[in-house]
Write a protein that holds these residues in place. Structure first.
Motif, short mmCIF file in Angstrom:
data_model
loop_
_atom_site.label_atom_id
_atom_site.label_comp_id
_atom_site.label_asym_id
_atom_site.label_seq_id
_atom_site.Cartn_x
_atom_site.Cartn_y
_atom_site.Cartn_z
N GLY A 40 0.42 -48.82 -75.64
CA GLY A 40 -0.80 -48.63 -75.51
C GLY A 40 -1.56 -49.50 -76.59
N TRP A 41 -1.17 -50.12 -77.74
CA TRP A 41 -1.80 -50.93 -78.46
C TRP A 41 -2.47 -52.20 -77.85
N MET A 42 -3.45 -52.79 -78.45
CA MET A 42 -3.83 -54.04 -78.01
C MET A 42 -4.12 -55.08 -78.96
N PRO A 43 -2.90 -55.46 -79.35
CA PRO A 43 -2.75 -56.50 -80.33
C PRO A 43 -3.12 -57.89 -80.00
N PRO A 44 -4.09 -58.67 -80.70
CA PRO A 44 -4.41 -59.94 -80.56
C PRO A 44 -3.37 -60.83 -80.14
N MET A 45 -2.53 -60.82 -80.75
CA MET A 45 -1.23 -61.75 -80.54
C MET A 45 -0.28 -61.30 -79.84
N ARG A 46 -0.39 -61.69 -78.52
CA ARG A 46 0.56 -61.39 -77.32
C ARG A 46 0.98 -62.78 -76.56
N SER A 47 2.08 -62.58 -75.79
CA SER A 47 2.50 -63.86 -75.08
C SER A 47 1.36 -64.85 -74.37
N THR A 48 0.61 -63.87 -73.85
CA THR A 48 -0.67 -64.62 -73.00
C THR A 48 -1.77 -65.20 -73.85
N ALA A 49 -1.92 -64.32 -75.04
CA ALA A 49 -2.94 -65.04 -76.07
C ALA A 49 -2.37 -66.24 -76.77
N VAL A 50 -0.99 -66.35 -77.13
CA VAL A 50 -0.46 -67.57 -77.60
C VAL A 50 -0.39 -68.64 -76.60
N ALA A 51 -0.17 -68.35 -75.31
CA ALA A 51 -0.10 -69.29 -74.26
C ALA A 51 -1.64 -69.97 -74.11
N GLU A 52 -2.58 -69.25 -74.18
CA GLU A 52 -3.93 -69.52 -74.00
C GLU A 52 -4.22 -70.40 -75.25
N LEU A 53 -3.89 -69.63 -76.29
CA LEU A 53 -4.29 -70.85 -77.39
C LEU A 53 -3.69 -71.98 -77.34
N ARG A 54 -2.51 -72.12 -77.07
CA ARG A 54 -1.75 -73.55 -76.93
C ARG A 54 -2.31 -74.43 -75.90
N ARG A 55 -3.09 -73.78 -75.00
CA ARG A 55 -3.52 -74.68 -73.89
C ARG A 55 -4.91 -75.35 -74.35
N GLY A 56 -5.67 -74.67 -75.64
CA GLY A 56 -6.94 -74.87 -75.97
C GLY A 56 -8.12 -74.30 -75.17
N VAL A 57 -9.13 -74.71 -75.56
CA VAL A 57 -10.41 -74.25 -74.98
C VAL A 57 -11.23 -75.54 -74.80
N THR A 58 -11.49 -76.03 -73.92
CA THR A 58 -12.29 -77.22 -73.50
C THR A 58 -13.29 -77.27 -72.28
N GLY A 59 -14.28 -78.12 -72.05
CA GLY A 59 -14.89 -77.98 -70.99
C GLY A 59 -16.02 -79.08 -71.18
N ASP A 60 -17.07 -79.13 -70.25
CA ASP A 60 -18.19 -80.03 -70.14
C ASP A 60 -19.44 -79.27 -69.84
N PRO A 61 -20.11 -79.12 -70.98
CA PRO A 61 -21.40 -78.09 -70.83
C PRO A 61 -22.52 -78.82 -70.32
N SER A 62 -22.45 -80.23 -70.04
CA SER A 62 -23.76 -80.85 -69.60
C SER A 62 -24.58 -80.20 -68.42
N ALA A 63 -23.82 -79.75 -67.51
CA ALA A 63 -24.67 -79.36 -66.45
C ALA A 63 -25.29 -77.91 -66.83
N TRP A 64 -24.68 -77.07 -67.41
CA TRP A 64 -25.28 -76.00 -68.24
C TRP A 64 -26.70 -76.30 -69.06
N ILE A 65 -26.37 -77.55 -69.89
CA ILE A 65 -27.65 -77.70 -70.59
C ILE A 65 -28.65 -78.43 -70.03
N ALA A 66 -28.29 -79.24 -68.87
CA ALA A 66 -29.36 -79.79 -68.11
C ALA A 66 -30.29 -79.10 -67.40
N ALA A 67 -29.27 -78.01 -66.84
CA ALA A 67 -29.98 -77.16 -65.91
C ALA A 67 -30.87 -76.00 -66.69
N THR A 68 -30.26 -75.49 -67.90
CA THR A 68 -31.28 -74.21 -68.50
C THR A 68 -32.24 -74.95 -69.64
N GLY A 69 -31.82 -76.13 -70.05
CA GLY A 69 -32.69 -76.65 -71.31
C GLY A 69 -32.30 -75.79 -72.54
#
Length: 439
Positions: free
Chosen positions: A264-293
């Motif tokens: 029932g605990w929610m530790p930050p380090m679990r199999s899914t967290a490590v897998a997502e961490l190894r994938r990294g966090v990337t994207g292209d914010p240009s459409a968001w920036i252009a639309a909203t200013g």
């Protein structure tokens, strides 16, 4: 325009709580809904506790109509399957019912859905694949919608992964080199809230925002090492020598986290967290920036504005220690009861006999106290009953100390000082009790 009603689902989480409070400060009428809210999060009569995931489409339709909702912001999400957490139920099945409810409500409602960055080809976990399935359901609907894909969210509060990075910044410890080099584009939670506010005042018939999917993150590339470095500057630990943990320790920590999640605990380090961490966090914010200013805040602007306060430092230093405290107390109570019951039973019973206890009471007292100790350990091990176990442990320890003072006062001066050491154990249980809150 500001009289539009916004329903925020998941209003107790990192993004949901900030968005709820921010939109209210901007003058919007915001209904904040979560399965459970802490007393500190119940800031308004419009903060509602409701097991929303168990509601069918008809009940959701009634909810939307009852509050005259114009915008639904879905911040619901769970990292990994476990007791009380089902990624398919939360990310896919609920979204399907929500879409049906919006369609059946007879109202023109915009759905703002919080998802994750990345591509479907890179999705490997149930967390990621079910998030992507929800995106496809939303895109296939005729409902006005905006799918927001925030990067690594930096906020004043810290839950889960954001708390873990703060803890790493406060300790002379690094993740393995490969993980530290993964791309990790961040976004300030203020920018997420500003985007939702921008969407809220758009005309519902505006074709430019009828169906959009935006990556929300700073444009400049950065790695996890760079994110942690900024936190270290804020904590004043940038000059400390560092030791990188080996990869097997990270994997072992994830497995231990998985085990803790079954309790029932929610530790930050679990199999899914490590897998997502190894994938990294990337994207292209240009459409968001252009639309909203909007100009996304850089990590330096978000973290580097102020040095860490003492409460920031205490939290970061104690975050990892919390798990160690709870685990050590579980072991302490289980092992102490096990030893008295099975390993040193005669010695434990002999203490009572030596101090004149009636022989008829020796076995029941020895067995009863041993089973009580082990039960306290089991109660502490489960998140739902941890507070009860800690309170019981404090009461039992005080009882042992008081009983010894009355019946066997000589135990207070025995060479190993077992009873004297009970005092610090009580303090440690009190510390654990005060640290149980996650939000």
């Amino acid at each position: 325009m500001n009289q539009r009603t916004i329903l925020v689902l998941g209003a107790s989480g990192l993004i949901g709580r900030f968005v709820t409070d921010d939109l209210r400060a901007r003058g919007f009428r915001v209904v904040g809904l979560a399965r459970s809210l802490s007393p500190a999060q119940t800031m308004s009569a419009l903060d509602i506790e409701l097991p929303i995931l168990s509601r069918d489409a008809a009940a959701l339709t009634r909810l939307l109509s009852e509050h005259a909702v114009d915008i639904v912001v879905n911040c619901l999400g769970v990292l990994q399957d476990g007791p009380g957490s089902d990624t398919h139920a939360v990310h896919r099945d609920f979204v399907a019912r929500l879409l049906q409810a919006i369609a059946d409500s007879g109202r023109v409602i915009r759905l703002v859905h919080i998802s994750i960055p990345g591509t479907a080809e890179a999705d490997r976990t149930a967390f990621a694949t079910t998030k992507r399935e929800a995106e496809r359901l939303i895109a296939a609907s005729d409902i006005p919608h905006a799918i927001l894909r925030p990067g690594f969210v930096v906020a004043p509060s810290a839950y889960g992964g954001s708390a873990l990075l703060r803890a790493l910044a406060a300790f002379p410890l690094d993740l393995p080199a490969a993980e530290m080099a993964t791309p990790f584009q961040p976004v300030a939670v203020e920018d997420i809230a500003a985007t939702i506010a921008w969407l809220t005042v758009r005309d519902i018939d505006d074709p430019s925002v009828q169906a959009v999917t935006w990556d929300l993150m700073q444009s400049e590339p950065i790695t996890m090492a760079g994110v942690i470095k900024q936190f270290r500057h804020a904590f004043g630990t940038a000059g400390w020598p560092r030791m990188a943990m080996p990869s097997f320790m990270l994997d072992l920590g994830a497995k231990i986290g998985d085990l803790a999640s079954t309790l029932g605990w929610m530790p930050p380090m679990r199999s899914t967290a490590v897998a997502e961490l190894r994938r990294g966090v990337t994207g292209d914010p240009s459409a968001w920036i252009a639309a909203t200013g909007l100009v996304p805040r850089t990590l330096m602007a978000v973290i580097g504005r102020h040095s860490a306060t003492i409460q920031d430092k205490w939290f970061a230093r104690l975050f990892l220690i919390k798990a160690l405290i709870v685990a050590s107390l579980v072991v302490f109570w289980l092992v102490s009861g096990f030893i008295a019951l099975l390993v040193s039973y005669r010695a434990a019973a002999g203490i009572l006999i030596a101090h004149g206890f009636p022989s008829a009471l020796v076995d029941p007292i020895t067995i009863g106290t041993s089973l009580m100790d082990m039960s306290i350990g089991v109660l502490i091990a489960f998140r739902r009953t941890a507070a009860i176990g800690l309170a019981a442990g404090i009461v039992a320890s005080l009882g042992y100390m008081f009983g010894a003072a009355v019946l066997t006062p000589d135990l207070w001066i025995e060479p190993l000082g077992a009873l004297v050491k009970t005092g610090p154990a009580i303090v440690l249980m009190l510390v654990a009790l005060l640290m149980l809150d996650n939000r």
